[in-house]
Design an enzyme around this catalytic site. Structure first.
Site, mmCIF file in Angstrom:
data_model
loop_
_atom_site.group_PDB
_atom_site.id
_atom_site.type_symbol
_atom_site.label_atom_id
_atom_site.label_comp_id
_atom_site.label_asym_id
_atom_site.label_seq_id
_atom_site.Cartn_x
_atom_site.Cartn_y
_atom_site.Cartn_z
ATOM 1 C CB SER A 118 9.798 -1.831 -7.008
ATOM 2 O OG SER A 118 8.796 -1.064 -6.377
ATOM 3 C CG HIS A 119 5.605 -2.758 -8.508
ATOM 4 N ND1 HIS A 119 6.614 -1.859 -8.750
ATOM 5 C CD2 HIS A 119 4.912 -2.879 -9.661
ATOM 6 C CE1 HIS A 119 6.533 -1.445 -10.000
ATOM 7 N NE2 HIS A 119 5.515 -2.048 -10.583
ATOM 8 C CG ASP A 282 6.323 -1.936 -3.014
ATOM 9 O OD1 ASP A 282 6.671 -1.430 -1.930
ATOM 10 O OD2 ASP A 282 6.877 -1.662 -4.097
ATOM 11 C CG ASP A 284 11.111 -1.382 -3.091
ATOM 12 O OD1 ASP A 284 9.882 -1.371 -3.223
ATOM 13 O OD2 ASP A 284 11.858 -0.526 -3.596
ATOM 14 C CG ASP A 286 9.147 1.808 -3.431
ATOM 15 O OD1 ASP A 286 8.299 0.901 -3.562
ATOM 16 O OD2 ASP A 286 9.912 2.154 -4.355
ATOM 17 N NE ARG A 287 5.589 0.843 -6.937
ATOM 18 C CZ ARG A 287 5.215 0.999 -8.201
ATOM 19 N NH1 ARG A 287 3.947 0.885 -8.531
ATOM 20 N NH2 ARG A 287 6.104 1.279 -9.140
ATOM 21 C CE LYS A 386 7.769 4.193 -5.941
ATOM 22 N NZ LYS A 386 8.677 4.800 -6.930
#
Length: 553
Positions: A118-119, A282, A284, A286-287, A386
């Site tokens: 992710s982030h 971010d 991947d 999702d943010r 998300k």
């Protein structure tokens, strides 16, 4: 292509966190480490979901970070070795997390494996991650991750086949042993879904009218999605999406869209000749981060908590929500701003633990249509993850209908509902034993805190948040220490499950301000007394040896 069973020794540290297993790249590259966890997924599925993956369709892809390409080939061979019937893999191995959820749902896949941290930072010295998503497209719930961990503690061998690496750069089908491998366009299904949700004609008119957008993809997976949707389909000028080429190390930058790491975007929105609206996503995809124009004021960053509330208040402006929202959910540490909007709408508001998987049962049951977390995650019932770019398109759709600047929309929302000053202070990479001691000490003090004063604030309620799922009745305990104050403020302390080194203590600060004359006060100034109270109450400096947080978001 020979089927193989290769012996291995279990690894004790493969317990999934809030969104899968995340470790340093160097950990994942240990011989057998990735293989042990992937085999544990396949071994756990019959127990956890009632069926094995044999003969089923799975989805596979990742954010393109370092080790992604190598891990994909290992997993493809293991899928074939475990009897998977068909796999849909993103071209080049790329598939954003929200797109993976959309693909699982559209193609009615059995589930999917997503490669991402992710982030978290990328590169050889950075982080890597892997998680399993179930058939609804969402992250595996606790019963599944618990089963995966149990199997990881006694896995003795992994199943694979002997085969050369598959080329993944061209769309089309091939075979790997008896398994069909279909390389798909990673953007197409997702873009098609976005056209069903939002009013693309209005969005095209918005860009034709001259609105200037800067979308920072942070050299992460959302770049190709932003170029296709924003520039090609909606007609935003070429170059609207910056840093749009995914790179294994995210161009040497931190792929977390927050004020600490997105300084160039914030500076662009603060310039007199800058764009009208800014956004970022971010690692991947999702943010999200959204920024309104605020000349000379450091950029008008719209907090994720305020963003969720504004979107809830304006949901009917989006075609997908033309009939209104059935309900809204937020994670417990997220500010209570959306609660006031939901009360005005007369619909239900749910407070869940941190972790997107907790929204899944509420979405599947139709209890909610919109949900969000303070950590820049917002989404709806269109998928079960998300969704960063979706949130940006939602904001653009609101701007297109209201024809007002984002800063004006937020100011009007504050005037109507009041402002929740809010911030998160992260203390990263602290010794786990110290972080655990701090939380235990707070937990032990909870019964006696009521009435105590800290920095001008009086404790009126204190508890350790526990959640009972209203759909399946499952209970999740110890999800964060909540301290409520009589003066309309709140502090939350919790340990994060997304770090890869030591522990991360997150401290959430929230203060409600009903007076419009005070809404323009800088957030850090408005929360300074509460931040002091948070440090004193938990003795952060005394226990952790930290006088200031690593990140303020």
């Amino acid at each position: 292509m020979r089927a193989l069973s290769i012996a291995l020794t279990p690894f004790p540290d493969q317990r999934p966190g809030t969104s899968g297993l995340r470790k340093r790249v160097t950990v994942f590259r240990q011989p057998g480490y990735l293989e042990a966890f992937v085999q544990s997924i396949f071994d756990a599925l019959p127990e956890a979901v009632g069926e094995s993956a044999a003969g089923k369709t799975l989805v596979l892809g990742g954010d393109g970070r370092f080790f992604n390409a190598e891990a994909l080939q290992i997993i493809l061979r293991m899928m074939a070795g475990n009897g998977v019937g068909r796999v849909l893999v993103g071209r080049g191995g790329l598939l954003s997390t929200p797109a993976a959820s959309a693909v699982i749902r559209k193609h009615r896949a059995f589930g999917g494996i997503i490669l991402s941290a992710s982030h978290n930072p990328g590169g050889p010295g950075g982080d890597f991650g892997i998680k399993y998503n179930i058939a609804n497209g969402g992250p595996a719930p606790e019963r599944v991750t618990a089963a995966i961990f149990r199997h990881s503690q006694h896995v003795a061998a992994y199943r694979t086949i002997e085969a050369p690496p598959l080329p993944l750069e061209r769309i089309g089908g091939t075979r790997l042993g008896s398994m069909i491998v279909k390389v798909i366009d990673p953007v197409a299904d997702y873009a098609e879904l976005m056209e069903r949700i939002f009013d693309f004609d209005r969005l095209r008119d918005l860009f034709r009218s001259g609105l200037r957008l800067r979308f920072d993809a942070m050299h992460a997976v959302t770049g190709p999605y932003a170029v296709e949707i924003l520039e090609r389909r909606l007609g935003a000028p070429p170059g609207t999406a910056v840093n749009a080429e995914p790179k294994p190390d995210f161009g040497g930058h931190h792929p977390d869209p927050n004020p600490t790491h997105a300084t160039e975007l914030i500076a662009a929105l603060a310039a007199s000749d800058g764009p009208d609206f800014g956004a970022a996503s971010d690692g991947d995809g999702d943010r999200n981060m959204v920024v309104g124009k605020s000349v000379g004021n450091g950029g008008g960053v719209i907090s994720p908590s305020d963003s969720l509330a504004v979107l809830a208040a304006n949901a009917r402006l989006v075609p997908w929500f033309k009939d209104g929202l059935p309900g809204v959910a937020r994670s417990m540490p997220t500010s209570r701003a959306v609660d006031r909007v939901v009360a005005a709408l007369g619909i239900d508001c749910y407070e869940t633990p941190t972790g997107w998987k907790y929204f899944g049962s509420l979405l599947d049951a139709g209890h909610i249509g919109l949900c969000g977390e303070e950590s820049a995650g917002t989404s709806s019932d269109h998928i079960r993850e998300k969704d960063g770019l979706w949130a940006v398109l939602f904001w653009l759709n609101v701007l297109a209908v209201r024809r007002e600047p984002a800063a004006g929309i937020v100011a009007e929302y504050w005037r109507r509902f009041g402002r929740h000053f809010y911030a998160r202070h992260d203390y990263e990479a602290v010794p786990s034993e110290d972080a655990d001691r701090l939380i235990r000490r707070l937990r032990d003090r909870l019964p006696a805190l009521s009435g105590d004063r800290f920095g001008g604030y009086t404790v009126c309620e204190a508890d350790d948040f526990a959640y009972t799922d209203p759909v399946d009745g499952s209970v999740t305990e110890h999800q964060g220490i909540r301290i409520e104050f009589a003066e309309g403020a709140r502090i939350v302390y919790r340990l994060s499950g997304t770090g890869t080194e030591g522990a991360t203590l997150r401290v959430y600060l929230e203060r409600f301000e009903p007076d419009p004359a005070r809404h323009a006060v800088a957030c850090d100034a408005a929360l300074a007394p509460l931040a002091g109270a948070a440090g004193a109450l938990a003795d952060i400096e005394g226990i952790l040896g930290r006088s200031r947080p690593s990140v303020v978001a």
